[in-house]
Design a protein around this motif. Structure first.
Motif, PDB file in Angstrom:
ATOM      1  N   VAL A 110      53.164  -9.336 -41.908  1.00 55.49           N
ATOM      2  CA  VAL A 110      54.054  -9.051 -40.771  1.00 55.49           C
ATOM      3  C   VAL A 110      54.050 -10.189 -39.765  1.00 55.49           C
ATOM      4  O   VAL A 110      55.097 -10.562 -39.215  1.00 55.49           O
ATOM      5  CB  VAL A 110      53.637  -7.723 -40.099  1.00 55.49           C
ATOM      6  CG1 VAL A 110      54.431  -7.512 -38.813  1.00 55.49           C
ATOM      7  CG2 VAL A 110      53.850  -6.547 -41.044  1.00 55.49           C
ATOM      8  N   PHE A 111      52.876 -10.774 -39.510  1.00 59.10           N
ATOM      9  CA  PHE A 111      52.754 -11.800 -38.465  1.00 59.10           C
ATOM     10  C   PHE A 111      52.466 -13.190 -39.053  1.00 59.10           C
ATOM     11  O   PHE A 111      51.859 -14.020 -38.391  1.00 59.10           O
ATOM     12  CB  PHE A 111      51.631 -11.419 -37.495  1.00 59.10           C
ATOM     13  CG  PHE A 111      51.886 -10.141 -36.749  1.00 59.10           C
ATOM     14  CD1 PHE A 111      52.789 -10.094 -35.706  1.00 59.10           C
ATOM     15  CD2 PHE A 111      51.225  -8.979 -37.112  1.00 59.10           C
ATOM     16  CE1 PHE A 111      53.032  -8.919 -35.024  1.00 59.10           C
ATOM     17  CE2 PHE A 111      51.454  -7.792 -36.437  1.00 59.10           C
ATOM     18  CZ  PHE A 111      52.367  -7.760 -35.396  1.00 59.10           C
ATOM     19  N   PHE A 112      52.918 -13.429 -40.268  1.00 55.50           N
ATOM     20  CA  PHE A 112      52.631 -14.711 -40.921  1.00 55.50           C
ATOM     21  C   PHE A 112      53.168 -15.891 -40.112  1.00 55.50           C
ATOM     22  O   PHE A 112      52.472 -16.873 -39.874  1.00 55.50           O
ATOM     23  CB  PHE A 112      53.231 -14.722 -42.331  1.00 55.50           C
ATOM     24  CG  PHE A 112      52.945 -15.983 -43.082  1.00 55.50           C
ATOM     25  CD1 PHE A 112      51.715 -16.186 -43.691  1.00 55.50           C
ATOM     26  CD2 PHE A 112      53.907 -16.983 -43.171  1.00 55.50           C
ATOM     27  CE1 PHE A 112      51.444 -17.353 -44.382  1.00 55.50           C
ATOM     28  CE2 PHE A 112      53.640 -18.164 -43.865  1.00 55.50           C
ATOM     29  CZ  PHE A 112      52.409 -18.343 -44.472  1.00 55.50           C
ATOM     30  N   LYS A 113      54.428 -15.793 -39.688  1.00 54.91           N
ATOM     31  CA  LYS A 113      55.038 -16.889 -38.932  1.00 54.91           C
ATOM     32  C   LYS A 113      54.285 -17.137 -37.632  1.00 54.91           C
ATOM     33  O   LYS A 113      53.963 -18.281 -37.281  1.00 54.91           O
ATOM     34  CB  LYS A 113      56.495 -16.566 -38.640  1.00 54.91           C
ATOM     35  CG  LYS A 113      57.237 -17.626 -37.833  1.00 54.91           C
ATOM     36  CD  LYS A 113      58.686 -17.212 -37.588  1.00 54.91           C
ATOM     37  CE  LYS A 113      59.428 -18.254 -36.762  1.00 54.91           C
ATOM     38  NZ  LYS A 113      60.834 -17.839 -36.504  1.00 54.91           N
ATOM     39  N   GLU A 114      53.978 -16.047 -36.918  1.00 54.36           N
ATOM     40  CA  GLU A 114      53.283 -16.181 -35.627  1.00 54.36           C
ATOM     41  C   GLU A 114      51.885 -16.758 -35.811  1.00 54.36           C
ATOM     42  O   GLU A 114      51.470 -17.651 -35.057  1.00 54.36           O
ATOM     43  CB  GLU A 114      53.192 -14.812 -34.948  1.00 54.36           C
ATOM     44  CG  GLU A 114      54.529 -14.264 -34.450  1.00 54.36           C
ATOM     45  CD  GLU A 114      55.331 -13.575 -35.526  1.00 54.36           C
ATOM     46  OE1 GLU A 114      56.369 -12.979 -35.210  1.00 54.36           O
ATOM     47  OE2 GLU A 114      54.918 -13.625 -36.707  1.00 54.36           O
TER      48      GLU A 114
ATOM     49  N   VAL B 290      47.875 -13.059 -27.425  1.00 55.87           N
ATOM     50  CA  VAL B 290      48.011 -11.792 -28.160  1.00 55.87           C
ATOM     51  C   VAL B 290      47.739 -11.999 -29.641  1.00 55.87           C
ATOM     52  O   VAL B 290      47.005 -11.225 -30.271  1.00 55.87           O
ATOM     53  CB  VAL B 290      49.423 -11.204 -27.958  1.00 55.87           C
ATOM     54  CG1 VAL B 290      49.646 -10.017 -28.896  1.00 55.87           C
ATOM     55  CG2 VAL B 290      49.614 -10.775 -26.505  1.00 55.87           C
ATOM     56  N   ILE B 291      48.313 -13.054 -30.218  1.00 54.89           N
ATOM     57  CA  ILE B 291      48.092 -13.338 -31.644  1.00 54.89           C
ATOM     58  C   ILE B 291      46.629 -13.671 -31.896  1.00 54.89           C
ATOM     59  O   ILE B 291      46.027 -13.226 -32.890  1.00 54.89           O
ATOM     60  CB  ILE B 291      48.991 -14.503 -32.102  1.00 54.89           C
ATOM     61  CG1 ILE B 291      50.472 -14.137 -31.932  1.00 54.89           C
ATOM     62  CG2 ILE B 291      48.696 -14.864 -33.552  1.00 54.89           C
ATOM     63  CD1 ILE B 291      50.901 -12.943 -32.734  1.00 54.89           C
ATOM     64  N   HIS B 292      46.038 -14.447 -30.997  1.00 50.67           N
ATOM     65  CA  HIS B 292      44.636 -14.842 -31.143  1.00 50.67           C
ATOM     66  C   HIS B 292      43.721 -13.627 -31.159  1.00 50.67           C
ATOM     67  O   HIS B 292      42.891 -13.465 -32.069  1.00 50.67           O
ATOM     68  CB  HIS B 292      44.243 -15.779 -30.004  1.00 50.67           C
ATOM     69  CG  HIS B 292      42.779 -16.068 -29.928  1.00 50.67           C
ATOM     70  ND1 HIS B 292      42.116 -16.848 -30.857  1.00 50.67           N
ATOM     71  CD2 HIS B 292      41.828 -15.669 -29.039  1.00 50.67           C
ATOM     72  CE1 HIS B 292      40.839 -16.922 -30.543  1.00 50.67           C
ATOM     73  NE2 HIS B 292      40.633 -16.218 -29.453  1.00 50.67           N
TER      74      HIS B 292
ATOM     75  N   THR C 196      40.515  -9.282 -33.613  1.00 52.15           N
ATOM     76  CA  THR C 196      40.317  -7.848 -33.850  1.00 52.15           C
ATOM     77  C   THR C 196      40.312  -7.547 -35.340  1.00 52.15           C
ATOM     78  O   THR C 196      39.496  -6.763 -35.832  1.00 52.15           O
ATOM     79  CB  THR C 196      41.421  -7.030 -33.158  1.00 52.15           C
ATOM     80  OG1 THR C 196      41.378  -7.286 -31.746  1.00 52.15           O
ATOM     81  CG2 THR C 196      41.224  -5.542 -33.397  1.00 52.15           C
ATOM     82  N   ALA C 197      41.231  -8.183 -36.067  1.00 50.25           N
ATOM     83  CA  ALA C 197      41.272  -7.997 -37.525  1.00 50.25           C
ATOM     84  C   ALA C 197      39.979  -8.483 -38.163  1.00 50.25           C
ATOM     85  O   ALA C 197      39.424  -7.826 -39.058  1.00 50.25           O
ATOM     86  CB  ALA C 197      42.471  -8.741 -38.109  1.00 50.25           C
TER      87      ALA C 197
ATOM     88  N   VAL D 153      40.749 -17.433 -43.767  1.00 44.23           N
ATOM     89  CA  VAL D 153      41.629 -18.596 -43.893  1.00 44.23           C
ATOM     90  C   VAL D 153      42.056 -19.106 -42.516  1.00 44.23           C
ATOM     91  O   VAL D 153      41.998 -20.308 -42.225  1.00 44.23           O
ATOM     92  CB  VAL D 153      42.872 -18.240 -44.740  1.00 44.23           C
ATOM     93  CG1 VAL D 153      43.956 -19.307 -44.586  1.00 44.23           C
ATOM     94  CG2 VAL D 153      42.487 -18.083 -46.206  1.00 44.23           C
ATOM     95  N   PHE D 154      42.450 -18.195 -41.656  1.00 44.88           N
ATOM     96  CA  PHE D 154      42.913 -18.602 -40.327  1.00 44.88           C
ATOM     97  C   PHE D 154      41.750 -19.032 -39.428  1.00 44.88           C
ATOM     98  O   PHE D 154      41.931 -19.885 -38.554  1.00 44.88           O
ATOM     99  CB  PHE D 154      43.718 -17.468 -39.694  1.00 44.88           C
ATOM    100  CG  PHE D 154      45.011 -17.195 -40.404  1.00 44.88           C
ATOM    101  CD1 PHE D 154      46.121 -17.983 -40.168  1.00 44.88           C
ATOM    102  CD2 PHE D 154      45.107 -16.176 -41.338  1.00 44.88           C
ATOM    103  CE1 PHE D 154      47.318 -17.758 -40.840  1.00 44.88           C
ATOM    104  CE2 PHE D 154      46.295 -15.934 -42.012  1.00 44.88           C
ATOM    105  CZ  PHE D 154      47.400 -16.739 -41.768  1.00 44.88           C
TER     106      PHE D 154
END
Length: 295
Positions: free
Chosen positions: A160-164, A184-186, A191-192, A23-24
């Protein structure tokens, strides 16, 4: 639990797990990144195998995940030179790394059981034969626990990181102002996606991993303008594609992976047709963060 049930569960769990990072990737216009990762992780597996000479070692998984992240980094590094566009950089990096892996296999690991056809297409029919044995007790197919674990990890990560993830996907500058690190988020997302591809491709192959990551997410995007609903729809479409694909393959005696990939395409075409007919697609842009960010 019968073999047929295990195959269907593995397919459904794998599809659901792949759809979440997908999705992202779709929202960030990075769909081809999934295809790139699912091919280049083979090089990580090969290099790790040369280091430990053990196909059952967890080091192979670490090497594959690391190579997925390296692939994204190399693509971005080439893009930043402004000599080529992002899609061109992707088209340069992943065939290069995948080809190196194939050459290394054919040249130095000809006797090892590293089948490039299985990497590309997988073989779900054989998944029930790879058992999870704990204290001498058979507790089921190993693929069930791998795919279920990946789904759980992706759900936790996004929760956990939905907002970010949401803010970084649509406005990295705003994310930086708010104190988030876009880099970091990217790379956490990459990685995920890499870990998901690594865990899934042994059973379903790189082609089906790409189909499960992108097609359900793209179909869900055409059906809703709410991000949470998009995630749920993508998971449901992916899981349904896995189940329907299996039954179609059994009915017509054709490739299981091919049937599942076809169903992801069928769902996308149906979603596109519905979107066009209802007028929801007209004028929409994938950058529409103001729409997708709606709670």
């Amino acid at each position: 639990m019968g073999a047929e049930t295990e195959i269907q569960l593995i397919a459904a769990l794998t599809a659901a797990g792949c759809a979440i990072p997908g999705v992202f990737l779709v929202l960030r216009r990075m769909s081809m990144t999934s295809d790139s990762i699912t091919h280049t992780i083979l090089l990580g597996i090969v290099l790790a195998f040369f280091a430990v000479n053990d196909l059952s070692s967890p080091v192979l998984l670490f090497g594959a995940a690391l190579m997925g992240t390296v692939t994204v980094w190399l693509t971005e590094l080439l893009t930043k030179t402004r000599l080529v566009s992002e899609d061109s950089a992707t088209g340069i990096v992943f065939p290069l790394l995948f080809s190196i892996a194939v050459i290394l296999i054919t040249r130095y690991a000809g006797s090892a059981h590293l089948d490039t056809d299985s990497v590309l297409l997988g073989e779900l029919a054989f998944a029930p034969f790879d058992r999870m044995i704990v204290l001498g007790t058979d507790i089921g197919a190993k693929g069930l626990y791998i795919s279920g674990g990946l789904l759980a990890l992706n759900i936790i990560f996004v929760s956990v990181f939905f907002k970010e993830l949401t803010v970084v996907s649509f406005d990295p500058v705003l994310a930086a102002v708010m104190g988030f690190s876009p880099a970091v988020i990217h790379y956490s997302l990459m990685t995920a996606a890499s870990l998901t591809a690594v865990g899934a491709f042994e059973s379903v192959g790189s082609v089906l991993v790409t189909a499960f990551m992108i097609a359900p997410a793209a179909a869900a995007y055409l059906l809703t303008d709410d991000l949470k609903q998009m995630l749920v729809l993508a998971v449901l479409i992916g899981a349904s594609s896995g189940l329907l694909g299996y039954h179609t393959a059994m009915l017509f005696d054709v490739s299981i992976a091919g049937s599942m990939a076809c169903w992801t395409g069928i769902f996308f075409v149906a979603a596109a047709g519905f979107g066009i007919f209802s007028g929801k697609v007209k004028g929409r842009k994938i950058k529409g963060g103001n729409v997708i960010l709606k709670k």
